[in-house]
Motif scaffolding. Sequence first.
Motif, PDB file in Angstrom:
ATOM      1  N   THR A 170       0.857  -1.233  -0.015  1.00  0.00           N
ATOM      2  CA  THR A 170       0.180   0.003  -0.063  1.00  0.00           C
ATOM      3  C   THR A 170       0.805   1.161   0.071  1.00  0.00           C
ATOM      4  OG1 THR A 170      -0.096   0.099   2.272  1.00  0.00           O
ATOM      5  CG2 THR A 170      -1.979  -0.930   1.210  1.00  0.00           C
ATOM      6  N   LEU A 171       0.296   2.296  -0.513  1.00  0.00           N
ATOM      7  CA  LEU A 171       0.855   3.692  -0.774  1.00  0.00           C
ATOM      8  C   LEU A 171       0.907   4.244   1.002  1.00  0.00           C
ATOM      9  CD1 LEU A 171       2.446   5.901  -2.368  1.00  0.00           C
ATOM     10  CD2 LEU A 171      -0.042   6.852  -2.876  1.00  0.00           C
ATOM     11  N   ALA A 172       1.939   4.968   1.349  1.00  0.00           N
ATOM     12  CA  ALA A 172       2.008   5.652   2.676  1.00  0.00           C
ATOM     13  C   ALA A 172       2.982   6.627   2.334  1.00  0.00           C
ATOM     14  CB  ALA A 172       2.540   4.467   3.654  1.00  0.00           C
ATOM     15  N   ASN A 173       3.022   7.631   3.452  1.00  0.00           N
ATOM     16  CA  ASN A 173       4.051   8.643   3.748  1.00  0.00           C
ATOM     17  C   ASN A 173       4.903   8.132   4.909  1.00  0.00           C
ATOM     18  OD1 ASN A 173       2.982  10.782   2.004  1.00  0.00           O
ATOM     19  ND2 ASN A 173       1.270  10.968   3.054  1.00  0.00           N
ATOM     20  N   VAL A 174       6.370   8.155   4.625  1.00  0.00           N
ATOM     21  CA  VAL A 174       7.092   7.645   5.602  1.00  0.00           C
ATOM     22  C   VAL A 174       8.025   8.904   5.670  1.00  0.00           C
ATOM     23  CG1 VAL A 174       6.768   5.314   5.063  1.00  0.00           C
ATOM     24  CG2 VAL A 174       8.453   6.483   3.864  1.00  0.00           C
ATOM     25  N   PRO A 175       9.134   8.842   6.677  1.00  0.00           N
ATOM     26  CA  PRO A 175      10.002  10.040   6.934  1.00  0.00           C
ATOM     27  C   PRO A 175      11.038   9.713   5.856  1.00  0.00           C
ATOM     28  CG  PRO A 175       9.603   8.876   9.046  1.00  0.00           C
ATOM     29  CD  PRO A 175       8.915   8.083   8.003  1.00  0.00           C
ATOM     30  N   LYS A 176      11.664  10.934   5.190  1.00  0.00           N
ATOM     31  CA  LYS A 176      12.616  11.208   4.321  1.00  0.00           C
ATOM     32  C   LYS A 176      13.827  11.036   4.828  1.00  0.00           C
ATOM     33  CE  LYS A 176      14.280  14.654   0.877  1.00  0.00           C
ATOM     34  NZ  LYS A 176      14.264  15.912   0.310  1.00  0.00           N
ATOM     35  N   PRO A 177      14.608  10.012   4.117  1.00  0.00           N
ATOM     36  CA  PRO A 177      16.013   9.826   4.887  1.00  0.00           C
ATOM     37  C   PRO A 177      16.898  11.116   5.014  1.00  0.00           C
ATOM     38  CG  PRO A 177      15.415   8.119   3.015  1.00  0.00           C
ATOM     39  CD  PRO A 177      14.453   9.206   3.032  1.00  0.00           C
ATOM     40  N   THR A 178      17.778  11.123   5.771  1.00  0.00           N
ATOM     41  CA  THR A 178      18.842  12.003   5.938  1.00  0.00           C
ATOM     42  C   THR A 178      20.152  11.417   5.998  1.00  0.00           C
ATOM     43  OG1 THR A 178      17.456  13.355   7.434  1.00  0.00           O
ATOM     44  CG2 THR A 178      20.040  13.922   7.335  1.00  0.00           C
ATOM     45  N   PRO A 179      21.010  11.962   4.671  1.00  0.00           N
ATOM     46  CA  PRO A 179      22.142  11.122   4.381  1.00  0.00           C
ATOM     47  C   PRO A 179      23.373  11.219   5.498  1.00  0.00           C
ATOM     48  CG  PRO A 179      21.993  13.171   2.929  1.00  0.00           C
ATOM     49  CD  PRO A 179      20.722  13.097   3.597  1.00  0.00           C
ATOM     50  N   LYS A 180      23.856  10.317   6.056  1.00  0.00           N
ATOM     51  CA  LYS A 180      25.199  10.105   6.727  1.00  0.00           C
ATOM     52  C   LYS A 180      26.143  10.990   6.128  1.00  0.00           C
ATOM     53  CE  LYS A 180      23.429   6.252   9.103  1.00  0.00           C
ATOM     54  NZ  LYS A 180      23.646   4.795   9.762  1.00  0.00           N
ATOM     55  N   PRO A 181      27.123  11.443   6.868  1.00  0.00           N
ATOM     56  CA  PRO A 181      28.515  12.013   6.248  1.00  0.00           C
ATOM     57  C   PRO A 181      29.004  11.196   5.023  1.00  0.00           C
ATOM     58  CG  PRO A 181      28.698  12.127   8.590  1.00  0.00           C
ATOM     59  CD  PRO A 181      27.273  11.237   8.309  1.00  0.00           C
ATOM     60  N   ASN A 182      29.057   9.925   5.006  1.00  0.00           N
ATOM     61  CA  ASN A 182      29.470   9.265   3.942  1.00  0.00           C
ATOM     62  C   ASN A 182      28.194   8.623   2.812  1.00  0.00           C
ATOM     63  OD1 ASN A 182      28.253   7.237   5.664  1.00  0.00           O
ATOM     64  ND2 ASN A 182      29.509   5.574   4.937  1.00  0.00           N
ATOM     65  N   GLU A 183      27.283   9.216   2.935  1.00  0.00           N
ATOM     66  CA  GLU A 183      26.232   8.912   2.235  1.00  0.00           C
ATOM     67  C   GLU A 183      25.720   9.792   1.140  1.00  0.00           C
ATOM     68  OE1 GLU A 183      23.889   5.285   4.894  1.00  0.00           O
ATOM     69  OE2 GLU A 183      23.285   7.534   4.892  1.00  0.00           O
ATOM     70  N   VAL A 184      25.012   9.103   0.023  1.00  0.00           N
ATOM     71  CA  VAL A 184      24.125  10.322  -0.577  1.00  0.00           C
ATOM     72  C   VAL A 184      22.726  10.074  -0.662  1.00  0.00           C
ATOM     73  CG1 VAL A 184      26.297  10.236  -2.375  1.00  0.00           C
ATOM     74  CG2 VAL A 184      24.424   8.719  -2.830  1.00  0.00           C
ATOM     75  N   LEU A 185      21.767  11.155  -0.891  1.00  0.00           N
ATOM     76  CA  LEU A 185      20.472  10.774  -1.025  1.00  0.00           C
ATOM     77  C   LEU A 185      20.054  10.911  -2.502  1.00  0.00           C
ATOM     78  CD1 LEU A 185      17.846  10.527   0.733  1.00  0.00           C
ATOM     79  CD2 LEU A 185      17.679  13.044   0.523  1.00  0.00           C
TER      80      LEU A 185
END
Length: 325
Positions: free
Chosen positions: A16-31
Motif C-alpha cells: 500500500t501507498l504511505a507517507n514515511v520519513p525522508k532519509p537524511t544522508p550520513k556523512p558518507n552517504e548520498v541521498l
Amino acid sequence: MKAMIYRRYGGPDVVTLANVPKPTPKPNEVLVRILATTVTTADWRARSLSMPGGFGLLGRLVFGLLGPRQPILGTELAGIIDAIGSAVTRFRVGDEVIAFAGGRFGCHAEYRAIAEDGMIAFKPANLSFEEAASLSFGAMNALPFLRDKARIRRGDHVLVVGASGAVGTAAVQIAKHIGAVVTGVTSTGNAALVQSIGADRVIDYTKVDFATTGGTWDIILDTTGTVPFKRCEMSLKPGGRLVAVQGSLGLWLGLGRPSRKSGKRVITGVAAPTPDDLRTIADLAAKGELKPVIDRAYPLADAAKAHAYVDTGRKRGSVVLRVAG
C-alpha cells in the motif's frame, strides 16, 4: 516522502501507498531522488514468503519472524543525487546514478540514502532512467554466478534455463560478452526476444525438453529452480557444472549431487556482487553490450498491480515502477 510499504506477508494487496520519513544522508552517504525502480522476484519472495523448497523458516528469519523487518521493498533504482553527506567526494548533487540495494531493499520510495562506497554507479548516458533501473538485479546475480561460481571461460557452451527473465536475459548477454556459445531455454512467445539479445540457439520448452535433445553443455545455469541434477546429468559435458540460482535446501545440503568421480558439479549458494561489479555492468550497458529488457511499467502507486503481474511468473526481463518524472 511517499513509499509503497507492506506490514504483513501475503498477496499483492498487502502493498500500500504511505507517507514515511525522508532519509537524511550520513556523512558518507548520498541521498538519491528515485525516478524509477523495479519489482523483482526478490520482492515477490520477501512479500509472499514463497521460498525455494526447504527455505520457508529461513525466509522468516531473514525477512522478519512475525512480520516484515523492512517495510519498503525494491532492490534497484535509478535517479538523481539530491543531497550528499559532508564526507562525500565521488558524487555531486545532480549526478545521475543507478544503485543496487539487494536484500536491504528500500527502493520503492521517492528517496533512498546510499553509502558513497556502496553499490552505486553513474547511470549510463545512453539509457533512460527506466532502462537503467532494470539493469542491476538480473546482472548482479548473473555475473557472480557465471564468473565466480561457474568459472565461465571463453568458448564454453552455456545453457540458460529461464532465459527470458531478469537474471536469464542478463546471463545470456554476459555469457556472450565473455565469449561463450549460449543456448537459451524459454517459451514460444519469448524465443525471438532471447535470440535478439544474443543467444546462439533457443530451445522452446513447450515443444521439447532440452535434456532430450542430445545437446551437452559446460554450464547449465538454472534460474527457475526446475532442473535437478538427475534431469540434466547426461546434458553436462565432462567437468560440467549445474549452477542452481534458485537451488532448494536439498541441493544446498548436497542431496542429489553427482559423485566426485563423475567430474561434474552442482553449484548453489547466493550471489556476492561488489560495487566494482555494478560499475562493470554500467560500463557494459554504456557500450551497448548489456541491454535492459523491460516487460511493462507502472506508476509507483500501482505497485500492487506490478506485484500481481510478477506473481504470474510470466514476466519478460523487468517490471518497472515509475517513481517520478
